[in-house]
Design an enzyme around this catalytic site. Structure first.
Site, PDB file in Angstrom:
ATOM      1  N   HIS A   1      37.161  14.077  -7.888  1.00  0.00           N
ATOM      2  CA  HIS A   1      36.641  12.975  -7.063  1.00  0.00           C
ATOM      3  C   HIS A   1      37.698  11.968  -6.651  1.00  0.00           C
ATOM      4  O   HIS A   1      37.364  10.922  -6.109  1.00  0.00           O
ATOM      5  CB  HIS A   1      35.541  12.211  -7.801  1.00  0.00           C
ATOM      6  CG  HIS A   1      34.296  12.988  -8.032  1.00  0.00           C
ATOM      7  ND1 HIS A   1      33.215  12.969  -7.165  1.00  0.00           N
ATOM      8  CD2 HIS A   1      33.954  13.824  -9.029  1.00  0.00           C
ATOM      9  CE1 HIS A   1      32.260  13.751  -7.639  1.00  0.00           C
ATOM     10  NE2 HIS A   1      32.684  14.289  -8.770  1.00  0.00           N
TER      11      HIS A   1
ATOM     12  N   LYS B   1      30.856  -1.767  -1.748  1.00  0.00           N
ATOM     13  CA  LYS B   1      31.460  -0.681  -2.519  1.00  0.00           C
ATOM     14  C   LYS B   1      32.307  -1.315  -3.607  1.00  0.00           C
ATOM     15  O   LYS B   1      32.485  -2.536  -3.612  1.00  0.00           O
ATOM     16  CB  LYS B   1      32.356   0.188  -1.621  1.00  0.00           C
ATOM     17  CG  LYS B   1      33.332  -0.620  -0.747  1.00  0.00           C
ATOM     18  CD  LYS B   1      34.114   0.247   0.231  1.00  0.00           C
ATOM     19  CE  LYS B   1      33.343   0.683   1.440  1.00  0.00           C
ATOM     20  NZ  LYS B   1      33.136   2.094   1.540  1.00  0.00           N
ATOM     21  N   ARG B   2      32.831  -0.529  -4.547  1.00  0.00           N
ATOM     22  CA  ARG B   2      33.727  -1.104  -5.544  1.00  0.00           C
ATOM     23  C   ARG B   2      34.900  -1.794  -4.854  1.00  0.00           C
ATOM     24  O   ARG B   2      35.309  -1.402  -3.761  1.00  0.00           O
ATOM     25  CB  ARG B   2      34.247  -0.005  -6.483  1.00  0.00           C
ATOM     26  CG  ARG B   2      33.274   0.385  -7.561  1.00  0.00           C
ATOM     27  CD  ARG B   2      32.906  -0.785  -8.444  1.00  0.00           C
ATOM     28  NE  ARG B   2      33.967  -1.080  -9.371  1.00  0.00           N
ATOM     29  CZ  ARG B   2      33.912  -0.870 -10.677  1.00  0.00           C
ATOM     30  NH1 ARG B   2      32.809  -0.393 -11.223  1.00  0.00           N
ATOM     31  NH2 ARG B   2      34.920  -1.157 -11.459  1.00  0.00           N
TER      32      ARG B   2
ATOM     33  N   LYS C   1      40.503   0.528  -0.535  1.00  0.00           N
ATOM     34  CA  LYS C   1      39.307   0.411   0.313  1.00  0.00           C
ATOM     35  C   LYS C   1      39.464  -0.704   1.350  1.00  0.00           C
ATOM     36  O   LYS C   1      38.693  -0.817   2.286  1.00  0.00           O
ATOM     37  CB  LYS C   1      38.067   0.176  -0.548  1.00  0.00           C
ATOM     38  CG  LYS C   1      37.735   1.359  -1.477  1.00  0.00           C
ATOM     39  CD  LYS C   1      36.519   1.070  -2.341  1.00  0.00           C
ATOM     40  CE  LYS C   1      36.271   2.094  -3.435  1.00  0.00           C
ATOM     41  NZ  LYS C   1      35.595   3.312  -2.977  1.00  0.00           N
TER      42      LYS C   1
ATOM     43  N   THR D   1      29.995   7.668   0.067  1.00  0.00           N
ATOM     44  CA  THR D   1      28.601   8.067   0.235  1.00  0.00           C
ATOM     45  C   THR D   1      27.791   6.910   0.813  1.00  0.00           C
ATOM     46  O   THR D   1      26.766   7.130   1.452  1.00  0.00           O
ATOM     47  CB  THR D   1      27.980   8.522  -1.111  1.00  0.00           C
ATOM     48  OG1 THR D   1      28.372   7.592  -2.125  1.00  0.00           O
ATOM     49  CG2 THR D   1      28.440   9.919  -1.483  1.00  0.00           C
TER      50      THR D   1
ATOM     51  N   LYS E   1      24.720   6.661   3.679  1.00  0.00           N
ATOM     52  CA  LYS E   1      23.461   5.931   3.494  1.00  0.00           C
ATOM     53  C   LYS E   1      23.233   4.961   4.650  1.00  0.00           C
ATOM     54  O   LYS E   1      22.110   4.805   5.146  1.00  0.00           O
ATOM     55  CB  LYS E   1      23.474   5.179   2.153  1.00  0.00           C
ATOM     56  CG  LYS E   1      23.429   6.131   0.953  1.00  0.00           C
ATOM     57  CD  LYS E   1      23.831   5.476  -0.362  1.00  0.00           C
ATOM     58  CE  LYS E   1      24.214   6.540  -1.379  1.00  0.00           C
ATOM     59  NZ  LYS E   1      24.940   6.002  -2.549  1.00  0.00           N
TER      60      LYS E   1
HETATM   61  C1  26V Z   1      38.020   7.285 -12.821  1.00  0.00           C
HETATM   62  C2  26V Z   1      38.391   6.643 -13.946  1.00  0.00           C
HETATM   63  C3  26V Z   1      39.811   6.640 -14.297  1.00  0.00           C
HETATM   64  C4  26V Z   1      40.005   6.296 -15.717  1.00  0.00           C
HETATM   65  C5  26V Z   1      39.228   5.108 -16.117  1.00  0.00           C
HETATM   66  C6  26V Z   1      37.769   5.330 -15.967  1.00  0.00           C
HETATM   67  C7  26V Z   1      37.431   6.010 -14.724  1.00  0.00           C
HETATM   68  C8  26V Z   1      36.120   6.028 -14.340  1.00  0.00           C
HETATM   69  C9  26V Z   1      35.769   6.667 -13.198  1.00  0.00           C
HETATM   70  C10 26V Z   1      36.713   7.291 -12.446  1.00  0.00           C
HETATM   71  C11 26V Z   1      36.245   7.996 -11.267  1.00  0.00           C
HETATM   72  C12 26V Z   1      36.944   7.617 -10.053  1.00  0.00           C
HETATM   73  C13 26V Z   1      36.609   8.593  -9.038  1.00  0.00           C
HETATM   74  C14 26V Z   1      35.468   8.182  -8.170  1.00  0.00           C
HETATM   75  O1  26V Z   1      34.591   7.424  -8.479  1.00  0.00           O
HETATM   76  N1  26V Z   1      35.502   8.767  -7.027  1.00  0.00           N
HETATM   77  C15 26V Z   1      34.546   8.530  -5.997  1.00  0.00           C
HETATM   78  O2  26V Z   1      33.641   9.626  -6.008  1.00  0.00           O
HETATM   79  C16 26V Z   1      32.662   9.522  -4.985  1.00  0.00           C
HETATM   80  C17 26V Z   1      31.729  10.687  -5.172  1.00  0.00           C
HETATM   81  O3  26V Z   1      32.397  11.880  -4.939  1.00  0.00           O
HETATM   82  C18 26V Z   1      33.337   9.532  -3.626  1.00  0.00           C
HETATM   83  O4  26V Z   1      32.361   9.390  -2.640  1.00  0.00           O
HETATM   84  C19 26V Z   1      34.345   8.408  -3.513  1.00  0.00           C
HETATM   85  O5  26V Z   1      35.055   8.500  -2.305  1.00  0.00           O
HETATM   86  C20 26V Z   1      35.307   8.483  -4.680  1.00  0.00           C
HETATM   87  O6  26V Z   1      36.164   7.346  -4.691  1.00  0.00           O
END
Ligand code: 26V
Length: 799
Positions: free
Chosen positions: A356, A544-545, A550, A651, A655
């Site tokens: 992701h 969004k975050r 972003k 996403t 929406k």
């Molecule tokens: C990464 C990490 C890194 C270590 C610390 C904790 C942590 C927690 C979550 C994440 C995930 C980051 C990846 C993420 O959220 N990606 C998002 O995924 C969405 C669904 O596929 C996508 O639409 C977004 O573009 C993407 O940023």
């Protein structure tokens, strides 16, 4: 057969009496809330029992979705909608003197995720359940979900999210299905009759207790389950007689607290990996408990695990559950006595992985020593996987020998979780066309060369029944009037709306609905922020975050530019309300500064008579699923302005499109597919594409040169630097922009500004705008999570 309103009414009265000892006249909203949830839950439970019966009769392949995050959102309305009980319940509740809409508002968001990745997992549970696939989600029952956000003087303050008190009604504790997970200790290897055997000794045990959350599907007989694990001290330990009799109760309590800390809180960062011990424990805890459950259940109806890959697929949502690889190996080797080769084949054929993010700071890497200390047996298995992989590459792919140091799982004293997943899983997918291409051509290129066909794409999708049918009832009933209700189960039918593209009556009605939705959002904003928006102004949304890539900051710089142009240069624009919502990781200083910047800008602009009636800036605190449901129906411009190549998919973009907003975006993530779906005339695209970004970077990007060359950029930065925002100091932002500007906001500023001018022009022409809006709704069908799930089924899970 659905229950009538009067049957529901009887059940509510009975339940209220049994649970609280009150009659409806005496009950509070809180008691009625508990009563309604209990009644709905009992319907789900019975339906689940029937579904389990039918499942017993077939051996349909089971899907296990492993994710550290599920952003479930409120469930009451969703369940009533899925069970077709909304109207009856509303009537029953109202006849008892309560208002179902008030009850809906009481339900907390189980915030068991950070953002897009977690929400996607929940959208997929909904869709797969509606489509009748047996899917089980596994995650952690965090006692505290994503923090609650408050803004004080522009600064983000975090508060604990204590969601269980009112949200816990949906959870069924299943003590009978508890599992044990082992940490620390050491490994002994012994040669015996069965060759080398491994024994894990002196470990400490954490008890994993499942809490099941039932997931319903629209018109579906399936009720699936999201199993959330809670960590506890093992029962024998929690009242350890020995320590107790020696008077060491405090020590014993400490042990309990240590075990319980594992499921205490969700890590609120999604942007960079901090090698935190507790997070590693969380990962192994939920992976181990889940895999043990899957294998135990499987062995109830099968003699051996030989055919596991034909009957089960375990999906790894990002690398957070990557420990599935060594844990499944451990179970096969140590618990079931498989030889390495067979165990490895079963493991590889059972596991699939979705990536992701390509942001290197978010790719998980763990310190090898930390691993060895807490997971000694797992470490040995990973080392062996790595040794064999390197040997194979050396022998069979000599052309990759020079790449081995980056392809290996272990390197520089770290365990690289993405490499582990790509090496082990039978399928690796990205989440949009562009993102998957980047994986194939860049991030995972070397693996793509040696594992042809392993890398694939499944473009993300959204639960349209939540995000349109439930969230935007006005639009939903109008669409139904126009094309019937076939789109509810087949979103591609929205295409039929295109035939109304030149029907002024229809376009006017769509605009009327948008206006109603904007009024509702304005009402919320007036109560939450004390600012009154003109509902006829253009609602321009970025939610969004908060992250530098972003580029919320680029949006804010442009707003500042508009402000200066209106105030000093006589610019006149269509009235516009810029609305932001975003949580920042608590330790992410720049992200918090950007929030403070947006708020300062709002403070200045919202009270300046010079821009009155033309500009408003709102920062909505505590953005979450339930707030998103209020915002999307009112969106007109959807800001999707990430630097190209950085947003894996997005996403929120889907929406908002589904709710008739026009995308203002870069050629990034799923924006590209939105562009393909609606055509160049129905979207505002600007900025560098991925190739141009890379070229600019390779040629040595100089933000200062842009400052020197572009008078608008200069005017804005000089204004901020000289204390224009009420004298507040934003040096760190200005310095960052001039010296780093990592995501090239300044490089894209001019192109963004021109695109914004175009937006303003088109908004002056309502017929044109409304036509574009209609074409966006009509083109959004492919972004249904139902389509994504069918892609997963066809190309990965049931391939
Ligand atoms: C990464 C990490 C890194 C270590 C610390 C904790 C942590 C927690 C979550 C994440 C995930 C980051 C990846 C993420 O959220 N990606 C998002 O995924 C969405 C669904 O596929 C996508 O639409 C977004 O573009 C993407 O940023």
């Amino acid at each position: 057969m659905n229950p009538s309103a009067s049957k529901l009414k009887d059940e509510l009265i009975q339940t209220l009496k049994t649970n609280y000892g009150y009659s409806p006249e005496e009950a509070t909203d809180r008691q009625m809330y508990g009563t309604i949830l209990t009644v709905v839950q009992s319907y789900l439970t019975r339906k689940r029992a029937d579904y389990l019966d039918t499942l017993k009769k077939n051996d349909k392949k089971r899907i296990y979705y492993m994710s550290m995050e599920f952003l479930v959102g409120p469930s009451l309305r969703n369940n009533l909608y899925n069970l077709n009980m909304q109207a009856e319940m509303k009537q029953a509740v109202s006849e008892l003197g309560f208002d179902l809409d008030v009850i809906y508002e009481m339900e907390p968001d189980p915030g068991l995720g950070n953002g897009g990745l977690g929400r996607l997992a929940s959208c997929y549970m909904d869709a797969a359940t509606t489509l009748g696939y047996p899917i089980t989600g596994f995650s952690i029952r965090y006692e505290f979900g994503i923090f609650k956000q408050q803004i004080v003087d522009g600064w983000q303050i975090e508060y604990p999210d204590d969601w269980l008190e009112l949200g816990g009604y949906w959870l069924t504790p299943r003590d009978d299905e508890a599992m044990e997970v082992h940490f620390d200790g050491h490994v002994e290897e012994r040669w015996g009759e069965r060759g080398l055997t491994t024994i894990h000794r002196d470990y400490y045990t954490v008890r994993a207790v499942p809490y099941d959350l039932m997931v319903s599907g629209k018109d579906s007989e399936a009720i699936n389950c999201l199993r959330l694990w809670r960590a506890e001290a093992p029962t024998s330990k929690s009242f350890d007689m020995y320590t107790f009799s020696r008077g060491e109760y405090v020590k014993s309590m400490e042990e309990d607290a240590k075990a319980e800390s594992i499921s205490k809180v969700l890590y609120p960062a999604d942007d960079h990996i901090e090698g935190k011990r507790l997070r590693l424990k969380q990962q192994y805890f939920f992976v181990s408990a889940s895999l043990q459950t899957i294998i135990r259940d499987y062995l109830r109806t099968h003699e051996s695990l030989d055919n596991l890959p034909e009957y089960a697929v375990i999906h790894i949502n990002d690398t957070h559950p990557a420990l599935c690889v060594p844990e499944l190996m451990r179970i096969l080797l140590d618990d079931c006595g498989y030889e390495w080769e067979n165990a490895w084949e079963i493991t590889c054929r059972t596991l699939a992985y979705t990536n992701h993010t390509v942001m290197s700071e978010a790719l998980e890497r763990w310190d090898l020593n930390l691993f060895r200390q807490h997971l000694p047996r797992i470490t040995k298995i990973i080392e062996e996987i790595d040794r064999r992989f390197c040997k194979d590459v050396f022998e069979f792919h000599p052309e990759k020998r020079n790449q081995l140091s980056s392809m290996a799982i272990i390197g520089d004293g770290q365990v690289r979780m993405a490499n582990l997943c790509v090496i082990a899983c039978f399928s690796v997918n990205g989440v949009s066309k562009l993102h998957s291409d980047i994986l194939k051509e860049d991030l995972f290129k070397d693996y793509n060369d040696i594992f042809p066909g392993k890398l694939t794409n499944v473009t993300n999708g959204i639960a349209a029944r939540r995000w349109l049918c439930q969230g935007n009832p006005l639009l939903t009933s109008y669409i139904t009037e126009l094309i019937g209700d076939g789109f509810v189960h087949d979103l591609s039918q929205l295409e039929q709306l295109a035939k109304f593209a030149d029907d002024r009556q229809v376009l006017r009605q769509l605009a009327e609905i948008k206006l109603e939705n904007k009024k509702m959002l304005a009402k919320y904003i007036s109560a939450a922020n004390g600012i009154n928006l003109d509902p006829t102004s253009l609602f321009d949304i970025q939610v969004k975050r908060l992250h530098e890539y972003k580029r919320q900051l680029m949006n804010a710089l442009h707003i500042c530019h508009l402000y200066l142009q209106i105030k000093h240069h006589g610019l006149v624009i269509e009235p516009r309300a810029f609305i932001f919502g975003a949580k920042a990781s608590p330790g992410y200083y720049m992200a918090k500064e950007i929030i403070r910047f947006i708020c300062a800008l709002g403070d200045l602009i919202n009270r300046d008579p010079a821009t009155k009636g033309m500009l408003k800036v709102i920062f909505l605190a505590d953005y979450k699923v339930s707030l998103a449901e209020k915002i999307y129906p009112a969106a007109e411009i959807s800001e999707q302005i990430s630097q190209a190549g950085k947003e894996a998919s997005g996403t929120g973009n889907m929406k908002m499109m589904l709710n008739g907003a026009l995308t203002l975006g870069t050629m990034d993530g799923a924006n590209i597919e939105i562009y393909d779906a609606v055509g160049a005339d129905n979207i505002f695209i600007f900025g560098m594409n991925t190739e141009e970004v890379n070229r600019t970077r390779d040629n040595g990007y100089s933000p200062r040169a842009i400052y020197d060359a572009n008078p608008y950029v200069r005017e804005v930065l000089d204004f901020v630097r000289s204390g224009g925002l009420d004298g507040k100091n934003f040096d760190s932002i200005v310095q960052y922009l001039l010296n780093n500007d990592t995501y090239m906001s300044l490089a894209d500023f001019e192109s963004y500004r021109i695109a914004q001018t175009k937006v303003n022009e088109v908004y002056r022409n309502p017929d044109k705008w409304n036509r574009m809006s209609l074409m966006n709704i009509a083109g959004s069908g492919i972004f249904s999570a139902d389509r994504s799930i069918e892609d997963y089924i066809r190309d990965i899970w049931y391939k």
